[in-house]
Motif scaffolding. Sequence first.
Motif, mmCIF file in Angstrom:
data_model
loop_
_atom_site.group_PDB
_atom_site.id
_atom_site.type_symbol
_atom_site.label_atom_id
_atom_site.label_comp_id
_atom_site.label_asym_id
_atom_site.label_seq_id
_atom_site.Cartn_x
_atom_site.Cartn_y
_atom_site.Cartn_z
ATOM 1 N N ARG A 72 0.839 -1.200 0.000
ATOM 2 C CA ARG A 72 0.000 0.000 0.000
ATOM 3 C C ARG A 72 0.873 1.250 0.000
ATOM 4 N NH1 ARG A 72 -2.703 0.598 4.753
ATOM 5 N NH2 ARG A 72 -1.286 -0.813 5.814
ATOM 6 N N TRP A 73 0.623 2.130 -0.962
ATOM 7 C CA TRP A 73 1.338 3.398 -1.064
ATOM 8 C C TRP A 73 0.755 4.410 -0.088
ATOM 9 C CZ3 TRP A 73 5.380 5.902 -3.392
ATOM 10 C CH2 TRP A 73 5.316 7.304 -3.460
ATOM 11 N N VAL A 74 1.619 5.066 0.690
ATOM 12 C CA VAL A 74 1.196 6.103 1.627
ATOM 13 C C VAL A 74 2.141 7.284 1.473
ATOM 14 C CG1 VAL A 74 0.800 6.709 4.042
ATOM 15 C CG2 VAL A 74 0.358 4.377 3.261
ATOM 16 N N GLU A 75 1.569 8.476 1.269
ATOM 17 C CA GLU A 75 2.376 9.687 1.129
ATOM 18 C C GLU A 75 1.989 10.654 2.234
ATOM 19 O OE1 GLU A 75 3.042 13.257 -2.144
ATOM 20 O OE2 GLU A 75 2.345 11.276 -2.799
ATOM 21 N N ILE A 76 2.968 11.067 3.051
ATOM 22 C CA ILE A 76 2.714 11.975 4.167
ATOM 23 C C ILE A 76 3.709 13.135 4.081
ATOM 24 C CG2 ILE A 76 2.535 12.225 6.665
ATOM 25 C CD1 ILE A 76 2.099 9.234 6.872
ATOM 26 N N THR A 77 3.199 14.347 4.168
ATOM 27 C CA THR A 77 4.022 15.548 4.106
ATOM 28 C C THR A 77 4.173 16.148 5.502
ATOM 29 O OG1 THR A 77 3.274 16.022 1.854
ATOM 30 C CG2 THR A 77 4.251 17.841 3.079
ATOM 31 N N GLY A 78 5.390 16.557 5.822
ATOM 32 C CA GLY A 78 5.613 17.176 7.127
ATOM 33 C C GLY A 78 7.046 17.012 7.584
ATOM 34 N N ASP A 79 7.223 16.904 8.890
ATOM 35 C CA ASP A 79 8.537 16.689 9.495
ATOM 36 C C ASP A 79 8.933 15.230 9.254
ATOM 37 O OD1 ASP A 79 10.574 15.954 11.405
ATOM 38 O OD2 ASP A 79 10.090 17.769 12.532
ATOM 39 N N ILE A 80 9.901 15.021 8.373
ATOM 40 C CA ILE A 80 10.229 13.665 7.933
ATOM 41 C C ILE A 80 10.680 12.794 9.091
ATOM 42 C CG2 ILE A 80 11.936 12.343 6.603
ATOM 43 C CD1 ILE A 80 11.555 14.325 4.342
ATOM 44 N N ARG A 81 11.481 13.325 9.960
ATOM 45 C CA ARG A 81 11.982 12.523 11.077
ATOM 46 C C ARG A 81 10.831 12.039 11.964
ATOM 47 N NH1 ARG A 81 17.380 13.583 14.639
ATOM 48 N NH2 ARG A 81 16.986 12.020 16.252
ATOM 49 N N LYS A 82 9.880 12.932 12.251
ATOM 50 C CA LYS A 82 8.734 12.551 13.077
ATOM 51 C C LYS A 82 7.816 11.573 12.345
ATOM 52 C CE LYS A 82 8.640 16.756 15.884
ATOM 53 N NZ LYS A 82 7.862 17.969 16.257
ATOM 54 N N ILE A 83 7.615 11.800 11.068
ATOM 55 C CA ILE A 83 6.755 10.907 10.281
ATOM 56 C C ILE A 83 7.309 9.489 10.294
ATOM 57 C CG2 ILE A 83 5.978 10.355 7.937
ATOM 58 C CD1 ILE A 83 5.939 13.416 7.416
ATOM 59 N N VAL A 84 8.595 9.360 9.991
ATOM 60 C CA VAL A 84 9.207 8.034 9.912
ATOM 61 C C VAL A 84 9.239 7.375 11.281
ATOM 62 C CG1 VAL A 84 11.336 6.785 9.393
ATOM 63 C CG2 VAL A 84 10.541 8.575 7.848
ATOM 64 N N ALA A 85 9.532 8.134 12.326
ATOM 65 C CA ALA A 85 9.564 7.558 13.674
ATOM 66 C C ALA A 85 8.201 6.993 14.047
ATOM 67 C CB ALA A 85 9.993 8.617 14.684
ATOM 68 N N ARG A 86 7.158 7.733 13.754
ATOM 69 C CA ARG A 86 5.803 7.271 14.089
ATOM 70 C C ARG A 86 5.429 6.007 13.316
ATOM 71 N NH1 ARG A 86 3.398 11.604 12.753
ATOM 72 N NH2 ARG A 86 2.703 10.966 10.689
ATOM 73 N N GLU A 87 5.749 5.990 12.034
ATOM 74 C CA GLU A 87 5.394 4.846 11.210
ATOM 75 C C GLU A 87 6.255 3.626 11.549
ATOM 76 O OE1 GLU A 87 3.035 4.574 8.681
ATOM 77 O OE2 GLU A 87 2.250 6.496 9.369
#
Length: 279
Positions: A97-112
Amino acid sequence: MTRQEPPVRILAILDRPETAASTLRTASELADRLGCQDIRLLHPAPADDPAFQSPDEGMPGPEDRARFAHDVSARAETLRQICQDQSRTSGQEGRARWVEITGDIRKIVAREAANAALTVLSRPRPDDPEFVRQAFSGALYDAKAAVVIAPLQHHDTVGARPVIAWHPSSGLEQAIEAAQPLLKQAERVVLIIGENYPGEVAEPDFAEQLRRADIPVSIDRFIISSTNTGEEIRSHALTAGGDLLIMGAYSRPHFIEWLFGGPTQEILAHETLPLLTHH
């Protein structure tokens, strides 16, 4: 009642078209090995132009904003197309599944990454932009996730023949724990032990535990003969016919420097195996 193991989720971080195919291949091989039906293809997109991150750099004008928006959109579209093409050819449409999220990359990746069993990232290169480093830091240090670094070379399998670079550390213990589903069904496991003199390092207890589970385990000891210990480990791992190198991520400054082009990046300098690590 028999306790059921939670379903495995693999997170693949896609931030550069140049390395997307190798990241997808590695994630797919791991999914096949683990019976994973949930591969999350994450493209973390930057919200702000890295060329204007400090007051000294001024404020972006209309042309700067337009250029940045175009570059972000074009990169995302290229990555999405690579994912679609590879999913069709590999028959993964139902599980990726493709997911695109815009924002603070470090926080996005940590959460995921905190919600994934394994997080697959592309092999670092010395000229990588800062957002690639931020993704690594988010997964490895903020989420404290098990990270698999995908090589640029193709490997038919990932995790069938793991090689463990044994050096006692909490990072390696966590990496081995994350790799347990792979180790339990491995064709064989090789432990590489670098020593200053013969017999210096004792065989770890888990080697015998694997043997009791009918997993063949062999020990490859070598005398450390140079400052290029990483190159020696790489060479022994390739000679052993491994398809996954497991090692610990040590202190943050040293490991990030090592990954992104510092003076001790020998393992990533030539042909490499997928690398599973944990901090």
